[in-house]
Write an enzyme that holds these catalytic residues in place. Structure first.
Site, short mmCIF file in Angstrom:
data_model
loop_
_atom_site.label_atom_id
_atom_site.label_comp_id
_atom_site.label_asym_id
_atom_site.label_seq_id
_atom_site.Cartn_x
_atom_site.Cartn_y
_atom_site.Cartn_z
N ARG A 174 95.54 -56.89 92.49
CA ARG A 174 94.24 -57.34 93.01
C ARG A 174 93.29 -57.36 91.66
O ARG A 174 92.04 -57.72 91.65
CB ARG A 174 93.37 -56.47 93.96
CG ARG A 174 94.23 -56.37 95.39
CD ARG A 174 94.56 -57.71 95.90
NE ARG A 174 95.95 -58.12 95.31
CZ ARG A 174 96.46 -59.62 95.29
NH1 ARG A 174 95.74 -60.50 95.95
NH2 ARG A 174 97.69 -59.80 95.13
N ASP A 184 101.96 -72.09 104.28
CA ASP A 184 101.64 -70.89 103.28
C ASP A 184 101.84 -69.66 103.65
O ASP A 184 102.23 -69.58 105.06
CB ASP A 184 99.82 -71.11 103.18
CG ASP A 184 99.44 -70.27 101.97
OD1 ASP A 184 100.31 -70.11 100.82
OD2 ASP A 184 98.25 -70.25 101.99
N GLU A 185 101.99 -68.89 102.83
CA GLU A 185 102.24 -67.43 103.25
C GLU A 185 103.34 -67.36 103.91
O GLU A 185 103.67 -66.35 105.03
CB GLU A 185 101.02 -66.62 103.77
CG GLU A 185 99.94 -66.65 103.01
CD GLU A 185 99.80 -65.83 101.92
OE1 GLU A 185 100.90 -65.18 101.62
OE2 GLU A 185 98.72 -65.80 101.16
N LYS A 231 98.78 -70.56 93.57
CA LYS A 231 99.35 -71.33 94.57
C LYS A 231 98.49 -72.12 95.59
O LYS A 231 98.90 -73.41 95.75
CB LYS A 231 100.06 -70.14 95.40
CG LYS A 231 99.20 -69.38 96.55
CD LYS A 231 100.03 -68.53 97.29
CE LYS A 231 99.35 -67.77 98.47
NZ LYS A 231 98.65 -68.57 99.43
N THR A 232 97.37 -71.70 95.69
CA THR A 232 96.56 -72.87 96.56
C THR A 232 95.90 -73.87 95.90
O THR A 232 95.99 -75.02 96.34
CB THR A 232 95.11 -72.07 96.93
OG1 THR A 232 95.53 -70.70 97.73
CG2 THR A 232 94.44 -73.04 97.78
N GLN A 236 105.19 -59.74 98.43
CA GLN A 236 104.22 -59.42 98.77
C GLN A 236 104.27 -59.56 100.48
O GLN A 236 103.06 -59.69 101.09
CB GLN A 236 103.09 -60.40 98.60
CG GLN A 236 102.58 -60.37 96.97
CD GLN A 236 101.46 -61.32 96.57
OE1 GLN A 236 100.33 -61.00 96.96
NE2 GLN A 236 101.82 -62.48 95.82
#
Length: 756
Positions: A627, A227-228, A44-45, A258
């Site tokens: 993770r 973002d987020e 995504k970044t 998330q």
């Protein structure tokens, strides 16, 4: 032309190379409202930074007309660096955290709300001090209403944009909270302070009460990225909606699977209701994972599929099936730690670096056994979430001096350093200053000369000396550059001399921290001020800025370093120990998910509450699993000590939701429950005490009078704080304190050491 055709038409852009079709679509869908549902590890970044660069390079959008908001300073720095690499003028894009953006806006316009523009930001420690002061003024027993509880309630109210005035109108509370909240806000305003939640609430108020200010920023930010988005609270949601109200070019990126921060105000409905808020919204799912192998992703998909969610995703990988998830159930928590340590050694022997290994747990308390065992076995480790550089005592002391020099209304800073280093102004004298200031409704610093006249000759002299010290430093502020001024403050206050006189390893470390502060100030002046001036359109040139102006901006920037504690600066390869919450956004080749048992993960409280609470725990498990890149271990113990009692836990219901075909279960070292009940636990033996020991005399503490400490005992030290006993030989005890103080070997009989 449909969206896919549009994407096809611009494939020649180098910014779209090596992107999958959905990523290309997300980058090139630039007009209108867009929700990018970015699964874990889906890049995504990379998509957001390439999207910003695409706007600049391919569509000719001016970089200062683009806004990108994220949640941590680390994420903002990474996004800024990537964008700058992709586009020549990428450094001119406004990329920051919510709080940093609000500081910049309020610094220009907060006078519209009746505040002074050189406000300072209250950190969490000073916030509790302010609330204690409020309770004292209102004559309320802090045992009846704890400052921490009040801070949480005030934060919640501000997140929902509820000022004391609004709460009064709603009559939503009758327990005296509004009075406390109102007094707290009055004290902050009189000290020219804002807390972190004020930054958000006041910015929304500014926009709502000043249409011209809102219109200015709406015109400025033609393209907005958040973002987020699943982590936004109501105030952040409202702010974004106001800013996007004119052009409606709003792109939010997030993953409802998330969303794990409801306990700090995050509202998952913000992302779930995006299509209702923006009727023409387009939704693009990023489901290809570039981090993990398929067995790990299948386990994550199995768990999260049990949640009710509006947006279903199925993560997939082209990295291959990979190793299966290894599960292990042990006798007890001690054996679990031994097992993890052995598996780590196997991984290292096979070529995995220590820094590529992480141990994730649900609660911080679970780290103790791992720390003890790793210390004994000389296994290098680090714990994420230690004492932040900016929260260390010497840094907070220096910042308090600087703030008081800039603004003599700052009572919080004055109270912190009026007797640091010791200058004979004790608690009674300080109390007199505080009460006089309160009675006359004046800042404490300004009433010192008057109060000194009515004090004893000695105390009056000490108060005047302090007043003269701050006044002298204020005069020097106009003569020196920022680094020279900081050095002057450390010398003039005697702070540096105090640390040098201590002549210990700890004091030397504190001096190094202060030197690093000065290095940071120099770098800040050279590299960041010009950018801030351009970004915030300040009416001053860099070479025309006074040291005072530079210092104001530096201190505001320091106050925003809220996520520095999540970073570890120690050198060398080390295994990472951290909570799952702290692991969000990180990745490791090998992950050990420990304590995966009902009652621990998920928590008992979530099991009892069910519904949303249990679903958030499941999302947390999804975050934990994703993770891992190559190896995932899930461990649990049949028995744990809980509050001194043996507790038998079931395997986590989340583990049972995973298809057994994903697992490689390592055989347990017990055959049945009866055998398990008799199994020895891994504990250190108690130190032997010599028989027939004489009774200690009143005048001295004999060696034999030392309390018997055992490895694992929790203790507290009068100066060093809380710690855990690593080993004891009866005479000496070795204790692991916080990251700030490290490991100390002390006499067991020392009166400063007490059991917790």
């Amino acid at each position: 032309m449909n969206l896919l055709d549009t994407a096809q038409a611009v494939f020649e852009s180098p910014l779209l190379s090596d992107m999958n079709p959905q990523q290309k679509l997300a980058i090139t869908t630039t007009e209108g409202s867009l929700l990018i549902l970015a699964g874990a590890g889906s890049g995504k970044t990379r998509v957001v930074t390439h999207r910003i660069a695409y706007l600049i390079e391919e569509l000719g959008v001016l970089p200062w007309n683009i806004l990108a908001i994220t949640f941590t300073n680390k994420a903002a720095r990474e996004m800024k660096a990537r964008t700058t690499q992709l586009a020549p003028y990428g450094h001119d894009v406004w990329i920051s955290t919510f709080h940093s953006m609000c500081v910049s806006i309020l610094r220009k316009h907060i006078d519209r709300l009746g505040y002074n523009q050189n406000f300072a930001i209250l950190d969490d420690v000073d916030q509790l001090s302010a609330l204690k002061q409020v309770l004292k003024v209102l004559n309320i027993d802090p045992k009846r209403t704890s400052p921490k509880h009040l801070a949480s309630r005030i934060s919640e109210a501000k997140n929902y944009l509820q000022s004391p005035k609004i709460l009064k109108q709603q009559q939503s509370t009758t327990d005296g909270f509004i009075t406390i909240y109102e007094k707290y806000q009055a004290i902050l305003k009189s000290n020219n302070r804002l807390d972190f939640d004020d930054l958000l609430m006041l910015t929304v108020q500014l926009f709502e009460q000043n249409p011209d200010v809102l219109e200015y920023y709406q015109q400025k930010f033609k393209y907005i990225h958040v973002d987020e988005y699943q982590d936004t609270n109501h105030a952040q949601y409202k702010m974004v909606k106001l800013l996007a109200g004119l052009h409606q070019n709003i792109c939010v990126v997030g993953d409802s699977d998330q969303s794990i921060y409801s306990w700090r105000g995050a509202d998952i409905t913000n992302i779930l209701s995006f299509e209702n808020d923006y009727q023409e919204a387009i939704v693009i799912k990023l489901e290809q994972n570039y981090r993990s192998t398929q067995h790990i992703l299948d386990a994550a998909n199995d768990v999260i599929s049990n949640n009710d969610t509006q947006y279903k995703k199925e993560l997939f990988s082209e990295l291959g099936a990979g190793a299966k998830v290894i599960t292990k159930q042990t006798f007890n928590a001690d054996v679990e730690v031994e097992y993890v340590a052995k598996e780590i050694k196997k991984l290292v022997n096979r070529g995995t670096n220590h820094e590529e290994i992480a141990i994730l747990y649900r609660t911080n308390s679970q780290s103790r056994l791992f720390e003890q065992h790793f210390m004994r076995q000389n296994i290098p480790y680090r714990i994420i979430g230690g004492v932040s550089y900016f929260k260390r005592k010497e840094i907070k002391d220096l910042v308090a001096f600087l703030r008081l020099v800039i603004d003599d209304r700052d009572d919080f800073s004055l109270e912190r350093i009026i007797n640091v280093p010791t200058r004979g102004i004790g608690a009674i004298a300080l109390e007199k200053v505080a009460m006089t200031a309160l009675a006359t409704n004046r800042p404490m610093f300004t009433i010192i000369p008057t109060l000194a006249e009515t004090s004893t000759k000695i105390m009056g002299s000490k108060l005047l000396n302090f007043h003269e010290l701050i006044t002298t430093m204020r005069a020097k502020l106009a003569e020196l550059e920022i680094d020279e001024f900081i050095n002057f403050v450390l010398e003039a206050t005697g702070y540096l001399a105090m640390l040098k006189a201590e002549d210990t390893i700890e004091s030397a470390s504190r001096i190094e921290n202060l030197e690093e502060f000065n290095n940071m100030a120099i770098t800040f002046t050279k590299d960041q001020l010009a950018r801030i001036i351009a970004q915030e359109e300040l009416d001053v040139a860099l070479d025309e800025m006074t040291t005072r102006q530079k210092l104001e901006i530096l201190l505001a920037d320091i106050a925003l370093q809220t996520d520095v504690a999540e970073e570890d600066t120690t050198q060398g390869e080390k295994i990472t120990l951290m909570t799952v919450h702290a692991a969000k956004g990180l990745e490791f080749n090998a992950v050990f998910l420990v304590g995966f048992e009902d009652g621990i993960f998920p928590l008992t409280s979530a099991i009892d509450a069910g519904g949303k609470a249990l679903q958030e725990e499941r999302r947390l498990a999804y975050v934990a699993i994703t993770r891992a890149k190559r190896n995932l271990y899930i461990t649990n113990a049949r028995m744990r000590l809980h509050q001194g009692q043996e507790r038998y836990n079931k395997i986590s219901r989340f583990q049972q939701e995973i298809d057994k075909s994903r697992f490689e279960s390592q055989s347990n070292s017990y055959s049945n429950f009866a055998t398990f009940k008799k199994a020895p636990t891994f504990t250190a033996s108690k130190p032997k005490v010599a028989p027939n020991r004489p009774k200690p005399t009143v005048s001295s503490v004999s060696l034999e009078a030392a309390p018997v400490f055992t490895s694992g005992d929790k203790v507290t030290h009068a100066k060093l704080g809380d710690g855990v006993v690593i080993e004891s030989d009866g005479k000496y005890v070795t204790i692991a304190f916080s990251a700030e103080h490290g490991i100390k070997k002390l006499m067991a009989a020392h009166q400063a050491i007490k059991r917790r």
